[in-house]
Scaffold this motif. Structure first.
Motif, PDB file in Angstrom:
ATOM      1  N   ASN A   5       0.831  -1.201   0.000  1.00  0.00           N
ATOM      2  CA  ASN A   5       0.000   0.000   0.000  1.00  0.00           C
ATOM      3  C   ASN A   5       0.866   1.252   0.000  1.00  0.00           C
ATOM      4  N   ILE A   6       0.506   2.191  -0.851  1.00  0.00           N
ATOM      5  CA  ILE A   6       1.256   3.438  -0.985  1.00  0.00           C
ATOM      6  C   ILE A   6       0.528   4.559  -0.249  1.00  0.00           C
ATOM      7  N   ILE A   7       1.256   5.241   0.641  1.00  0.00           N
ATOM      8  CA  ILE A   7       0.733   6.422   1.326  1.00  0.00           C
ATOM      9  C   ILE A   7       1.464   7.630   0.759  1.00  0.00           C
ATOM     10  N   ASP A   8       0.716   8.502   0.098  1.00  0.00           N
ATOM     11  CA  ASP A   8       1.336   9.668  -0.528  1.00  0.00           C
ATOM     12  C   ASP A   8       1.248  10.877   0.398  1.00  0.00           C
ATOM     13  N   LEU A   9       2.394  11.554   0.570  1.00  0.00           N
ATOM     14  CA  LEU A   9       2.518  12.636   1.548  1.00  0.00           C
ATOM     15  C   LEU A   9       2.580  14.018   0.905  1.00  0.00           C
ATOM     16  N   SER A  10       2.318  14.092  -0.411  1.00  0.00           N
ATOM     17  CA  SER A  10       2.527  15.354  -1.138  1.00  0.00           C
ATOM     18  C   SER A  10       1.794  16.533  -0.508  1.00  0.00           C
ATOM     19  N   LEU A  11       0.576  16.316  -0.044  1.00  0.00           N
ATOM     20  CA  LEU A  11      -0.256  17.419   0.427  1.00  0.00           C
ATOM     21  C   LEU A  11      -0.026  17.785   1.889  1.00  0.00           C
ATOM     22  N   ARG A  12       0.942  17.140   2.550  1.00  0.00           N
ATOM     23  CA  ARG A  12       1.314  17.533   3.913  1.00  0.00           C
ATOM     24  C   ARG A  12       2.833  17.554   4.057  1.00  0.00           C
ATOM     25  N   ASP A  13       3.447  16.404   4.228  1.00  0.00           N
ATOM     26  CA  ASP A  13       4.880  16.401   4.530  1.00  0.00           C
ATOM     27  C   ASP A  13       5.736  16.808   3.336  1.00  0.00           C
ATOM     28  N   GLY A  14       5.224  16.596   2.114  1.00  0.00           N
ATOM     29  CA  GLY A  14       5.984  16.984   0.931  1.00  0.00           C
ATOM     30  C   GLY A  14       6.228  18.475   0.887  1.00  0.00           C
ATOM     31  N   HIS A  15       5.146  19.256   0.898  1.00  0.00           N
ATOM     32  CA  HIS A  15       5.348  20.716   0.840  1.00  0.00           C
ATOM     33  C   HIS A  15       5.780  21.282   2.184  1.00  0.00           C
ATOM     34  N   GLN A  16       5.529  20.558   3.284  1.00  0.00           N
ATOM     35  CA  GLN A  16       6.075  21.016   4.571  1.00  0.00           C
ATOM     36  C   GLN A  16       7.593  20.936   4.556  1.00  0.00           C
ATOM     37  N   SER A  17       8.134  19.862   3.986  1.00  0.00           N
ATOM     38  CA  SER A  17       9.579  19.651   3.981  1.00  0.00           C
ATOM     39  C   SER A  17      10.302  20.595   3.029  1.00  0.00           C
ATOM     40  N   LEU A  18       9.669  20.936   1.910  1.00  0.00           N
ATOM     41  CA  LEU A  18      10.354  21.716   0.884  1.00  0.00           C
ATOM     42  C   LEU A  18       9.911  23.172   0.801  1.00  0.00           C
ATOM     43  N   ALA A  19       8.677  23.472   1.175  1.00  0.00           N
ATOM     44  CA  ALA A  19       8.157  24.828   0.986  1.00  0.00           C
ATOM     45  C   ALA A  19       7.492  25.370   2.235  1.00  0.00           C
ATOM     46  N   ALA A  20       8.012  24.974   3.402  1.00  0.00           N
ATOM     47  CA  ALA A  20       7.575  25.546   4.686  1.00  0.00           C
ATOM     48  C   ALA A  20       6.071  25.433   4.912  1.00  0.00           C
ATOM     49  N   THR A  21       5.448  24.367   4.363  1.00  0.00           N
ATOM     50  CA  THR A  21       4.027  24.042   4.604  1.00  0.00           C
ATOM     51  C   THR A  21       3.075  25.072   4.006  1.00  0.00           C
ATOM     52  N   ARG A  22       3.537  25.797   2.986  1.00  0.00           N
ATOM     53  CA  ARG A  22       2.764  26.951   2.548  1.00  0.00           C
ATOM     54  C   ARG A  22       1.739  26.668   1.448  1.00  0.00           C
ATOM     55  N   MET A  23       1.557  25.437   0.983  1.00  0.00           N
ATOM     56  CA  MET A  23       0.596  25.205  -0.097  1.00  0.00           C
ATOM     57  C   MET A  23      -0.815  25.564   0.361  1.00  0.00           C
ATOM     58  N   ARG A  24      -1.470  26.417  -0.402  1.00  0.00           N
ATOM     59  CA  ARG A  24      -2.833  26.830  -0.094  1.00  0.00           C
ATOM     60  C   ARG A  24      -3.822  25.743  -0.523  1.00  0.00           C
ATOM     61  N   THR A  25      -4.953  25.700   0.166  1.00  0.00           N
ATOM     62  CA  THR A  25      -5.988  24.722  -0.171  1.00  0.00           C
ATOM     63  C   THR A  25      -6.462  24.903  -1.611  1.00  0.00           C
ATOM     64  N   ARG A  26      -6.584  26.139  -2.052  1.00  0.00           N
ATOM     65  CA  ARG A  26      -7.086  26.394  -3.416  1.00  0.00           C
ATOM     66  C   ARG A  26      -6.177  25.787  -4.480  1.00  0.00           C
ATOM     67  N   ASP A  27      -4.891  25.628  -4.154  1.00  0.00           N
ATOM     68  CA  ASP A  27      -3.973  25.044  -5.130  1.00  0.00           C
ATOM     69  C   ASP A  27      -3.967  23.518  -5.077  1.00  0.00           C
ATOM     70  N   MET A  28      -4.625  22.955  -4.082  1.00  0.00           N
ATOM     71  CA  MET A  28      -4.783  21.502  -4.021  1.00  0.00           C
ATOM     72  C   MET A  28      -6.002  21.038  -4.824  1.00  0.00           C
ATOM     73  N   ILE A  29      -7.022  21.864  -4.866  1.00  0.00           N
ATOM     74  CA  ILE A  29      -8.313  21.450  -5.441  1.00  0.00           C
ATOM     75  C   ILE A  29      -8.191  20.869  -6.854  1.00  0.00           C
ATOM     76  N   PRO A  30      -7.435  21.490  -7.772  1.00  0.00           N
ATOM     77  CA  PRO A  30      -7.408  20.968  -9.142  1.00  0.00           C
ATOM     78  C   PRO A  30      -6.844  19.556  -9.288  1.00  0.00           C
ATOM     79  N   VAL A  31      -6.133  19.072  -8.269  1.00  0.00           N
ATOM     80  CA  VAL A  31      -5.506  17.752  -8.395  1.00  0.00           C
ATOM     81  C   VAL A  31      -6.177  16.694  -7.518  1.00  0.00           C
ATOM     82  N   LEU A  32      -7.146  17.086  -6.715  1.00  0.00           N
ATOM     83  CA  LEU A  32      -7.701  16.172  -5.711  1.00  0.00           C
ATOM     84  C   LEU A  32      -8.452  14.990  -6.316  1.00  0.00           C
ATOM     85  N   GLU A  33      -9.258  15.217  -7.335  1.00  0.00           N
ATOM     86  CA  GLU A  33     -10.010  14.109  -7.927  1.00  0.00           C
ATOM     87  C   GLU A  33      -9.075  13.094  -8.571  1.00  0.00           C
ATOM     88  N   LEU A  34      -8.002  13.579  -9.198  1.00  0.00           N
ATOM     89  CA  LEU A  34      -6.999  12.669  -9.766  1.00  0.00           C
ATOM     90  C   LEU A  34      -6.316  11.859  -8.664  1.00  0.00           C
TER      91      LEU A  34
END
Length: 476
Positions: A5-34
């Motif tokens: 089983n794959i657990i993907d961390l892009s929407l939390r630990d990924g941008h927390q580790s590289l971009a100081a946790t700054r990803m806005r919710t609005r920028d997540m929406i376009p990729v969520l259904e995929l």
């Protein structure tokens, strides 16, 4: 070969580790259904530093993010990282606050809880684990923070895993915050856990040292049922191994992941566009392996924090002394894992010891750690160190939260007195965890920070205030 089983961390630990946790919710929406179509077992999208950063810097309600993500992600677990009795803050909170927080998280859509304690003191996980069970979480995972020390033996890790198993967790994660978990060590550890404890094992390892992809493959070979990855735009450096690469490699080796490479490629395309938007937050050094961790065994955030302290004191020339002092302080303080908040406690104390003499100046946090206010340290602290730091005061032996009076209704009353009429339970929790910045947000006085134009404008660390004292932290 079986299922991984794959657990993907892009929407939390990924941008927390590289971009100081700054990803806005609005920028997540376009990729969520995929993301929901991809075939992940779980996506980590909340917890850790997100709660703090969202209300403090992004002028976003943290609770609204769960609700928004859940509108689009219906088939995949939505996962959060919970710091046990610390929740998503920086101190122990009362049991009633912990239970209410977990309840609201489940109610809003968190179905997978990953719960850890900085000291691996399982007593600090009891209330959050039981609350997650009580309110219907589908997967409750107990964590073992990985650390290299004389007391962190296979037997010690098995003992901790057995304590977690007794809490009836659904799985155990080996949580390697510093990227120090080698392919050889993970193979030994997973094999031992599968043999002695028997419940599903998940492996989480940052890419900091450059070993994480190899480590994941050896973990699967040893029997791990779950591994953590991040999509390539938010992978590597201080983040995690790339999802696409590991899915491809595992499938070629004969394992089933249930993840579609075609969907991953489309997710990658969209997240690359998002990453470009956040380029100003990303420091170049955070994107490449920091192999110094192999020598010093110090997580990247802790290392940069010590550099900042020394720079402020015009003492960068004493860095080597501090690096030599860190393992001594860690040993003195009972070999705590170097993860928030204990990494900051050990690092700050090491700097003070070098600049002013060993334990001539002792922080409140160091005293609290020795008092037992964070929990039971992996190894006992010697009587000599206890006397040196606490003088005539005696450490506590009970679970720290046993000493904390109920706080939730008190926080509600304070919020009302501060001018917030009819606050919701979610409002009260924002205030209870972050009284200063939380109140500012609830009053509508917070503003979304502008995007920095040049990499390095915003550090991975940020200032927090705890009991009137301010200091810099970089959190896991």
């Amino acid at each position: 070969m079986g299922k991984v089983n794959i657990i993907d961390l892009s929407l939390r630990d990924g941008h927390q580790s590289l971009a100081a946790t700054r990803m806005r919710t609005r920028d997540m929406i376009p990729v969520l259904e995929l993301i929901d179509e991809a075939g992940f077992y779980s996506i980590e999208m909340w917890g850790g530093a997100t709660f703090d950063v969202m209300h403090r810097f992004l002028n976003e309600n943290p609770w609204e993010r769960i609700r928004t993500v859940r509108k689009y992600v219906r088939e995949t677990h939505c996962q959060m990282l919970l710091r046990g009795q610390n929740l998503v803050g920086y101190r122990n909170y009362s049991d009633d606050v912990v239970e209410k927080f977990v309840h609201k998280a489940v109610e809003n859509g968190i179905s997978f809880f990953r719960i850890f304690d900085a000291l691996n003191d399982v007593r600090n996980l009891e209330v959050s684990v039981k609350s997650a069970r009580k309110y219907g979480a589908e997967h409750v995972q107990g964590s073992i923070c990985y650390v290299i020390s004389p007391v962190h033996t296979l037997e010690k890790y098995i003992e901790t895993a057995e304590e977690l198993s007794a809490l009836e967790v659904d799985s155990i994660v080996i949580k390697d915050m510093a990227g120090m978990l080698s392919p050889h060590k993970v193979y030994q550890l997973v094999k031992a856990l599968k043999k002695e404890v028997g419940i599903p094992v998940n492996v989480h390892s940052h890419y900091t040292s450059g070993m994480a992809t190899m480590t994941m493959l050896k973990a699967v070979e040893a029997g791990a049922e779950m591994i953590d990855t991040a999509m390539s735009p938010w992978a590597c450096g201080t983040s995690h191994p790339p999802t696409e690469s590991l899915v491809y490699a595992l499938e070629e080796l004969g394992y089933s992941t249930g993840v579609s490479m075609d969907v991953l490629m489309e997710i990658r395309k969209r997240l690359l566009e998002v990453r470009e938007k956040y380029a100003g937050y990303i420091k170049m050094l955070s994107t490449i392996p920091d192999t110094r961790v192999l020598k010093f065994q110090i997580p990247g955030g802790m290392f940069s924090n010590m550099l900042s302290q020394l720079e402020e004191q015009n003492a960068l020339d004493r860095l080597e002394e501090v690096l030599e002092e860190v393992p001594r302080v860690q040993a003195d303080l009972g070999y705590p894992p170097l993860v928030t908040p204990t990494s900051q406690i050990v690092g700050v104390q090491a700097v003070l010891n070098v600049l002013f003499g060993r334990y001539k100046m002792v922080t409140k946090e160091t005293k609290d750690l020795v008092r037992g206010m964070y929990g039971r340290t992996p190894a006992p602290i010697s009587d000599e160190i206890v006397r040196l730091i606490l003088k005539d005061e005696k450490p506590i032996t009970v679970r720290p939260a046993d000493l904390i009076e109920p706080e939730f209704e008190k926080a509600r009353q304070e919020l009302i007195e501060a001018g917030i009429n009819n606050p919701s339970d979610e409002d009260v929790l924002i205030y209870a965890l972050f009284p200063s910045t939380g109140l500012k947000f609830l009053k509508g006085e917070a503003k979304e920070e502008p995007f920095p134009s040049v990499a390095g404008d915003v550090r991975g660390e940020f200032e927090v205030e705890i009991e009137g004292r301010k200091y810099m932290v970089k959190v896991e």
